[in-house]
Design a protein around this motif. Structure first.
Motif, PDB file in Angstrom:
ATOM      1  N   PRO A   1       0.831  -1.217   0.000  1.00  0.00           N
ATOM      2  CA  PRO A   1       0.000   0.000   0.000  1.00  0.00           C
ATOM      3  C   PRO A   1       0.861   1.261   0.000  1.00  0.00           C
ATOM      4  CG  PRO A   1      -0.910  -1.610   1.503  1.00  0.00           C
ATOM      5  CD  PRO A   1       0.411  -2.159   1.049  1.00  0.00           C
ATOM      6  N   LEU A   2       0.372   2.295  -0.669  1.00  0.00           N
ATOM      7  CA  LEU A   2       1.146   3.526  -0.831  1.00  0.00           C
ATOM      8  C   LEU A   2       1.537   4.140   0.509  1.00  0.00           C
ATOM      9  CD1 LEU A   2       2.364   5.828  -2.472  1.00  0.00           C
ATOM     10  CD2 LEU A   2       0.079   6.826  -2.670  1.00  0.00           C
ATOM     11  N   ALA A   3       0.640   4.140   1.475  1.00  0.00           N
ATOM     12  CA  ALA A   3       0.945   4.768   2.763  1.00  0.00           C
ATOM     13  C   ALA A   3       2.184   4.140   3.392  1.00  0.00           C
ATOM     14  CB  ALA A   3      -0.257   4.643   3.697  1.00  0.00           C
ATOM     15  N   LYS A   4       2.267   2.832   3.347  1.00  0.00           N
ATOM     16  CA  LYS A   4       3.413   2.140   3.931  1.00  0.00           C
ATOM     17  C   LYS A   4       4.660   2.318   3.082  1.00  0.00           C
ATOM     18  CE  LYS A   4       4.972  -2.391   5.560  1.00  0.00           C
ATOM     19  NZ  LYS A   4       4.610  -3.825   5.748  1.00  0.00           N
ATOM     20  N   ALA A   5       4.509   2.169   1.769  1.00  0.00           N
ATOM     21  CA  ALA A   5       5.670   2.290   0.878  1.00  0.00           C
ATOM     22  C   ALA A   5       6.245   3.694   0.919  1.00  0.00           C
ATOM     23  CB  ALA A   5       5.262   1.926  -0.554  1.00  0.00           C
ATOM     24  N   SER A   6       5.389   4.710   0.901  1.00  0.00           N
ATOM     25  CA  SER A   6       5.876   6.088   0.872  1.00  0.00           C
ATOM     26  C   SER A   6       6.557   6.459   2.181  1.00  0.00           C
ATOM     27  CB  SER A   6       4.724   7.054   0.585  1.00  0.00           C
ATOM     28  OG  SER A   6       3.736   6.999   1.596  1.00  0.00           O
ATOM     29  N   GLU A   7       6.105   5.892   3.294  1.00  0.00           N
ATOM     30  CA  GLU A   7       6.758   6.156   4.579  1.00  0.00           C
ATOM     31  C   GLU A   7       8.202   5.642   4.557  1.00  0.00           C
ATOM     32  OE1 GLU A   7       6.155   5.269   9.375  1.00  0.00           O
ATOM     33  OE2 GLU A   7       4.754   4.437   7.901  1.00  0.00           O
ATOM     34  N   GLU A   8       8.386   4.444   4.005  1.00  0.00           N
ATOM     35  CA  GLU A   8       9.733   3.886   3.903  1.00  0.00           C
ATOM     36  C   GLU A   8      10.595   4.697   2.948  1.00  0.00           C
ATOM     37  OE1 GLU A   8      12.028  -0.263   2.600  1.00  0.00           O
ATOM     38  OE2 GLU A   8       9.852  -0.261   2.916  1.00  0.00           O
ATOM     39  N   VAL A   9      10.024   5.049   1.796  1.00  0.00           N
ATOM     40  CA  VAL A   9      10.791   5.806   0.798  1.00  0.00           C
ATOM     41  C   VAL A   9      11.155   7.184   1.331  1.00  0.00           C
ATOM     42  CG1 VAL A   9      10.697   6.867  -1.488  1.00  0.00           C
ATOM     43  CG2 VAL A   9       9.822   4.547  -1.151  1.00  0.00           C
ATOM     44  N   ALA A  10      10.221   7.856   1.987  1.00  0.00           N
ATOM     45  CA  ALA A  10      10.508   9.182   2.542  1.00  0.00           C
ATOM     46  C   ALA A  10      11.662   9.115   3.540  1.00  0.00           C
ATOM     47  CB  ALA A  10       9.262   9.759   3.203  1.00  0.00           C
ATOM     48  N   GLY A  11      11.699   8.058   4.339  1.00  0.00           N
ATOM     49  CA  GLY A  11      12.795   7.904   5.278  1.00  0.00           C
ATOM     50  C   GLY A  11      14.130   7.735   4.571  1.00  0.00           C
ATOM     51  N   MET A  12      14.142   6.964   3.476  1.00  0.00           N
ATOM     52  CA  MET A  12      15.376   6.780   2.720  1.00  0.00           C
ATOM     53  C   MET A  12      15.813   8.081   2.048  1.00  0.00           C
ATOM     54  SD  MET A  12      15.151   2.970   1.036  1.00  0.00           S
ATOM     55  CE  MET A  12      13.448   3.000   0.486  1.00  0.00           C
ATOM     56  N   VAL A  13      14.833   8.844   1.548  1.00  0.00           N
ATOM     57  CA  VAL A  13      15.148  10.129   0.918  1.00  0.00           C
ATOM     58  C   VAL A  13      15.709  11.109   1.946  1.00  0.00           C
ATOM     59  CG1 VAL A  13      14.124  12.163  -0.176  1.00  0.00           C
ATOM     60  CG2 VAL A  13      13.514   9.864  -0.983  1.00  0.00           C
ATOM     61  N   ALA A  14      15.115  11.136   3.136  1.00  0.00           N
ATOM     62  CA  ALA A  14      15.605  12.014   4.199  1.00  0.00           C
ATOM     63  C   ALA A  14      17.048  11.671   4.567  1.00  0.00           C
ATOM     64  CB  ALA A  14      14.704  11.894   5.431  1.00  0.00           C
ATOM     65  N   ASP A  15      17.359  10.373   4.610  1.00  0.00           N
ATOM     66  CA  ASP A  15      18.731   9.949   4.907  1.00  0.00           C
ATOM     67  C   ASP A  15      19.687  10.336   3.786  1.00  0.00           C
ATOM     68  OD1 ASP A  15      17.982   8.875   7.317  1.00  0.00           O
ATOM     69  OD2 ASP A  15      17.801   6.817   6.558  1.00  0.00           O
ATOM     70  N   LEU A  16      19.259  10.116   2.554  1.00  0.00           N
ATOM     71  CA  LEU A  16      20.125  10.403   1.418  1.00  0.00           C
ATOM     72  C   LEU A  16      20.453  11.888   1.326  1.00  0.00           C
ATOM     73  CD1 LEU A  16      21.583   9.442  -1.162  1.00  0.00           C
ATOM     74  CD2 LEU A  16      19.399   9.712  -2.393  1.00  0.00           C
ATOM     75  N   LEU A  17      19.445  12.743   1.530  1.00  0.00           N
ATOM     76  CA  LEU A  17      19.651  14.187   1.423  1.00  0.00           C
ATOM     77  C   LEU A  17      20.001  14.832   2.761  1.00  0.00           C
ATOM     78  CD1 LEU A  17      16.859  15.270  -1.097  1.00  0.00           C
ATOM     79  CD2 LEU A  17      19.159  14.414  -1.533  1.00  0.00           C
ATOM     80  N   ASP A  18      20.096  14.012   3.796  1.00  0.00           N
ATOM     81  CA  ASP A  18      20.476  14.486   5.130  1.00  0.00           C
ATOM     82  C   ASP A  18      19.577  15.642   5.577  1.00  0.00           C
ATOM     83  OD1 ASP A  18      21.919  14.555   7.481  1.00  0.00           O
ATOM     84  OD2 ASP A  18      23.475  15.894   6.709  1.00  0.00           O
ATOM     85  N   ASP A  19      18.258  15.385   5.514  1.00  0.00           N
ATOM     86  CA  ASP A  19      17.278  16.416   5.865  1.00  0.00           C
ATOM     87  C   ASP A  19      16.086  15.725   6.530  1.00  0.00           C
ATOM     88  OD1 ASP A  19      15.379  18.435   5.999  1.00  0.00           O
ATOM     89  OD2 ASP A  19      15.867  19.264   4.033  1.00  0.00           O
ATOM     90  N   ASP A  20      15.993  15.814   7.853  1.00  0.00           N
ATOM     91  CA  ASP A  20      14.931  15.128   8.595  1.00  0.00           C
ATOM     92  C   ASP A  20      13.535  15.614   8.226  1.00  0.00           C
ATOM     93  OD1 ASP A  20      16.820  13.641   9.909  1.00  0.00           O
ATOM     94  OD2 ASP A  20      16.873  14.918  11.695  1.00  0.00           O
ATOM     95  N   ARG A  21      13.426  16.813   7.671  1.00  0.00           N
ATOM     96  CA  ARG A  21      12.110  17.339   7.295  1.00  0.00           C
ATOM     97  C   ARG A  21      11.447  16.463   6.233  1.00  0.00           C
ATOM     98  NH1 ARG A  21      13.086  23.096   5.007  1.00  0.00           N
ATOM     99  NH2 ARG A  21      14.691  21.872   3.896  1.00  0.00           N
ATOM    100  N   LEU A  22      12.268  15.755   5.471  1.00  0.00           N
ATOM    101  CA  LEU A  22      11.752  14.970   4.344  1.00  0.00           C
ATOM    102  C   LEU A  22      11.093  13.670   4.786  1.00  0.00           C
ATOM    103  CD1 LEU A  22      14.657  15.541   1.798  1.00  0.00           C
ATOM    104  CD2 LEU A  22      12.649  16.950   2.260  1.00  0.00           C
ATOM    105  N   ASP A  23      11.159  13.376   6.097  1.00  0.00           N
ATOM    106  CA  ASP A  23      10.489  12.177   6.619  1.00  0.00           C
ATOM    107  C   ASP A  23       8.966  12.271   6.490  1.00  0.00           C
ATOM    108  OD1 ASP A  23      12.241  10.162   7.565  1.00  0.00           O
ATOM    109  OD2 ASP A  23      12.856  11.458   9.220  1.00  0.00           O
ATOM    110  N   GLU A  24       8.449  13.506   6.416  1.00  0.00           N
ATOM    111  CA  GLU A  24       6.998  13.691   6.451  1.00  0.00           C
ATOM    112  C   GLU A  24       6.519  14.567   5.293  1.00  0.00           C
ATOM    113  OE1 GLU A  24       5.868  15.154  10.262  1.00  0.00           O
ATOM    114  OE2 GLU A  24       6.675  13.421  11.347  1.00  0.00           O
ATOM    115  N   PRO A  25       6.307  13.969   4.126  1.00  0.00           N
ATOM    116  CA  PRO A  25       5.765  14.737   2.996  1.00  0.00           C
ATOM    117  C   PRO A  25       4.328  15.169   3.266  1.00  0.00           C
ATOM    118  CG  PRO A  25       5.835  12.396   2.492  1.00  0.00           C
ATOM    119  CD  PRO A  25       6.557  12.562   3.798  1.00  0.00           C
TER     120      PRO A  25
END
Length: 352
Positions: A267-291
């Protein structure tokens, strides 16, 4: 088209860029082109969505101009709304280490209304008839020509020729469901179908992440070069004029094939939560955890990993069947798909 010229009837299966390329090449020929497309639009993976004031290209991100003819074509379609992404593409590795890229792309083209404009502008200058939401189920060769039956049980035809443009696995499935006038396929035809079916494809799930603030970086996109990170590609749509309102950001995360395959139906809600966390780590920006909002698109057959020897499909041409798509060259690029359609149209003209 002159009244005394006989009309040649052609059916193109698929309104992606390969199918549109066929129609575009034949636009001044005495050939009646009908396109059957399973989706509601044209362009295939060169697709754009509109949501909450944003335009975003969630499949093909831009059009390269590796040669003069592609650049000439884009300008021929009209300068209005044409966007050249000037920011570079950088790289990152499995550890998330980001480095300046060494890509030497002269231009990265799209439009203010999105990359779908490529197919829309091409098809608008043809006389082709497009039937959307029409999924072809089978083909039959008769004395009158080729007939196609869709999944609703409706028949289309007869046609003198057919061009199949879906990804190779789907094209192979259609050919496997084809009945020939002599009642059976020859060994050569069977060999062609098997070869098309064997073309390998990568599965990609795109996850879209939108934020109510700007993300300032010196690059347009990041590409994973060692193919060992769950994210394969991460792009900033705000680098494209007209795509994202001022003060906002929208990221296109195209996930690596292994992650995409394993999480294709999550489901998108679960997948996007995981992806957002990976994006936040990659760009070193905790704000990106919560689109603020998210979207996605799964591409089961996104990009070919290899091409196909063109001679293998010669037996199909002898039966009036042609194939087109970027999977013939093995290069999953928008311009490759279009020019494959043009080349296939040239082959069809040579047989008339």
């Amino acid at each position: 088209m002159e009244a005394d010229q006989p009309t040649h009837r052609l059916c193109v299966v698929g309104a992606g860029l390969a199918g549109v390329g066929v129609a575009d090449r034949l636009r001044n020929q005495p050939i009646e082109v009908t396109i059957l497309e399973k989706s509601r639009g044209v362009g295939g993976r060169a697709a754009t969505r509109r949501k909450h004031g944003c335009h975003y290209d969630h499949g093909a991100n831009y059009i390269k101009d590796p040669d003069g003819r592609t650049t000439e074509l884009l300008h021929e379609l009209g300068e209005e709304g044409l966007v050249d992404i000037t920011e570079p593409v950088w790289t990152f590795d499995k550890h998330g280490e980001i480095s300046p890229g060494d890509r030497r792309e002269a231009h990265k083209w799209t439009w203010t209304e999105g990359i779908t404009q490529f197919a829309k502008r091409l098809i608008a200058r043809t006389d082709a008839t497009v039937h959307n939401t029409t999924r072809v189920d089978s083909l039959a060769q008769t004395a009158a020509g080729w007939t196609l039956t869709d999944t609703d049980g409706d028949d289309h035809g007869p046609f003198e020729n057919i061009v199949l443009t879906p990804p190779a696995p789907q094209t192979a499935d259609l050919l496997a469901s084809t009945s020939f006038a002599d009642g059976s396929a020859t060994d050569q035809l069977t060999e062609a179908v098997d070869a098309i079916r064997s073309v390998p494809f990568r599965t990609i799930r795109t996850v879209v992440l939108q934020y109510p603030f700007e993300i300032d970086r010196p690059y347009y996109a990041l590409v994973n070069t060692d193919r060992a990170h769950p994210i394969g590609w991460l792009a900033r749509e705000s680098c494209k004029a007209g795509h994202v309102p001022d003060g906002q950001s929208l990221l296109i995360a195209q996930m690596a094939p292994d992650w995409s395959t394993n999480n294709y139906d999550v489901p998108l809600a679960k997948a996007s939560e995981e992806v957002a966390g990976m994006v936040a780590d990659l760009l070193d920006d905790d704000r990106l955890d919560e689109p603020e909002w998210v979207d996605d698109q799964g591409w089961r057959y996104a990009l070919p990993n290899a091409g196909l020897d063109g001679e293998i499909v010669d037996p199909l041409r002898e039966e009036g069947l042609f194939v087109a798509g970027d999977w013939l060259s093995g290069e999953g690029r928008a311009h490759e798909a279009y020019w494959s359609g043009v080349d296939t149209a040239e082959e069809l003209l040579a047989t008339r």
